[in-house]
Design an enzyme around this catalytic site. Structure first.
Site, mmCIF file in Angstrom:
data_model
loop_
_atom_site.group_PDB
_atom_site.id
_atom_site.type_symbol
_atom_site.label_atom_id
_atom_site.label_comp_id
_atom_site.label_asym_id
_atom_site.label_seq_id
_atom_site.Cartn_x
_atom_site.Cartn_y
_atom_site.Cartn_z
ATOM 1 N N THR A 11 -2.583 4.805 -1.934
ATOM 2 C CA THR A 11 -3.468 3.642 -1.882
ATOM 3 C C THR A 11 -4.019 3.469 -0.476
ATOM 4 O O THR A 11 -3.291 3.569 0.495
ATOM 5 C CB THR A 11 -2.704 2.355 -2.279
ATOM 6 O OG1 THR A 11 -2.089 2.559 -3.546
ATOM 7 C CG2 THR A 11 -3.644 1.170 -2.367
ATOM 8 N N LEU A 70 0.845 -1.193 0.000
ATOM 9 C CA LEU A 70 0.000 0.000 0.000
ATOM 10 C C LEU A 70 0.879 1.241 0.000
ATOM 11 O O LEU A 70 1.440 1.613 1.018
ATOM 12 C CB LEU A 70 -0.919 0.017 1.234
ATOM 13 C CG LEU A 70 -1.908 -1.150 1.361
ATOM 14 C CD1 LEU A 70 -2.751 -0.987 2.613
ATOM 15 C CD2 LEU A 70 -2.782 -1.248 0.131
ATOM 16 N N ASP A 71 1.011 1.871 -1.148
ATOM 17 C CA ASP A 71 1.826 3.076 -1.208
ATOM 18 C C ASP A 71 1.017 4.272 -0.707
ATOM 19 O O ASP A 71 -0.122 4.143 -0.263
ATOM 20 C CB ASP A 71 2.381 3.306 -2.612
ATOM 21 C CG ASP A 71 1.306 3.531 -3.661
ATOM 22 O OD1 ASP A 71 0.148 3.809 -3.290
ATOM 23 O OD2 ASP A 71 1.619 3.438 -4.858
ATOM 24 N N LYS A 72 1.616 5.436 -0.744
ATOM 25 C CA LYS A 72 1.007 6.657 -0.224
ATOM 26 C C LYS A 72 -0.380 6.905 -0.812
ATOM 27 O O LYS A 72 -1.293 7.327 -0.112
ATOM 28 C CB LYS A 72 1.923 7.845 -0.496
ATOM 29 C CG LYS A 72 1.364 9.171 -0.054
ATOM 30 C CD LYS A 72 2.320 10.299 -0.387
ATOM 31 C CE LYS A 72 1.740 11.631 0.016
ATOM 32 N NZ LYS A 72 2.636 12.740 -0.294
#
Length: 126
Positions: A120, A116-118
Site C-alpha cells: 500500500t 500502510l502495509d508493504k
C-alpha cells in the site's frame, strides 16, 4: 501450550520445521494433537532488535525539526521484522534523521502508527 506466542507465530514455527511431535518434525499447521504427544519447539536465536541506518531514498513531502511527511511507495515495508530485517522505512529514517529521530523507551525504534502495509502506498507523518 505456549501462551506467550500468537497462533500466527506458532504457525510460522511449524511451517519452518521448528516444531516436532514425538521426535518427528511437522510442517503442517493443521496437524491434530493429543494429550499424550510430546511436542517440542526449537525457537530460533534472538536477533538484534536495533535496526541499522540504511541509505534508502525517501520521497519527502515536508520536513521540519519535529516531523517528516513521507510518501510511502508500494513495496516498502515500514518496520523491520521476520523476513524483512533490512530495507525498511525505519532503516531509511534512521539514516536520514540520525540522532534527531526519537524512539520508544530510549530505543531508536520509531513508534510509527500506520495502516500502510508493504503493498500500500500513501502519506505518512513521522
Amino acid at each position: 501450550m505456549a501462551p506467550d506466542y500468537s497462533r500466527s507465530r506458532i504457525k510460522t514455527l511449524i511451517e519452518t520445521g521448528a516444531v516436532s511431535i514425538n521426535g518427528v518434525i511437522i510442517k503442517e499447521p493443521k496437524k491434530k494433537i493429543a494429550m499424550d504427544m510430546n511436542i517440542e519447539i526449537a525457537l530460533p536465536a534472538m536477533m538484534d532488535a536495533q535496526p541499522q541506518p540504511e541509505n534508502i531514498p525517501l520521497d519527502i513531502i515536508y520536513e521540519d525539526e519535529h516531523l517528516v511527511v513521507i510518501n510511502k511507495p508500494i513495496g516498502l515495508v515500514v518496520h523491520p521484522g521476520a523476513g524483512n530485517t533490512t530495507g525498511t522505512l525505519v532503516n531509511a529514517l534512521l539514516y536520514h534523521c540520525g540522532a534527531s529521530l526519537s524512539g520508544i523507551g530510549g530505543v531508536k525504534r520509531p513508534g510509527i502508527v500506520h495502516r500502510l502495509d508493504k503493498d500500500t502506498s500513501g502519506v505518512m507523518v513521522v
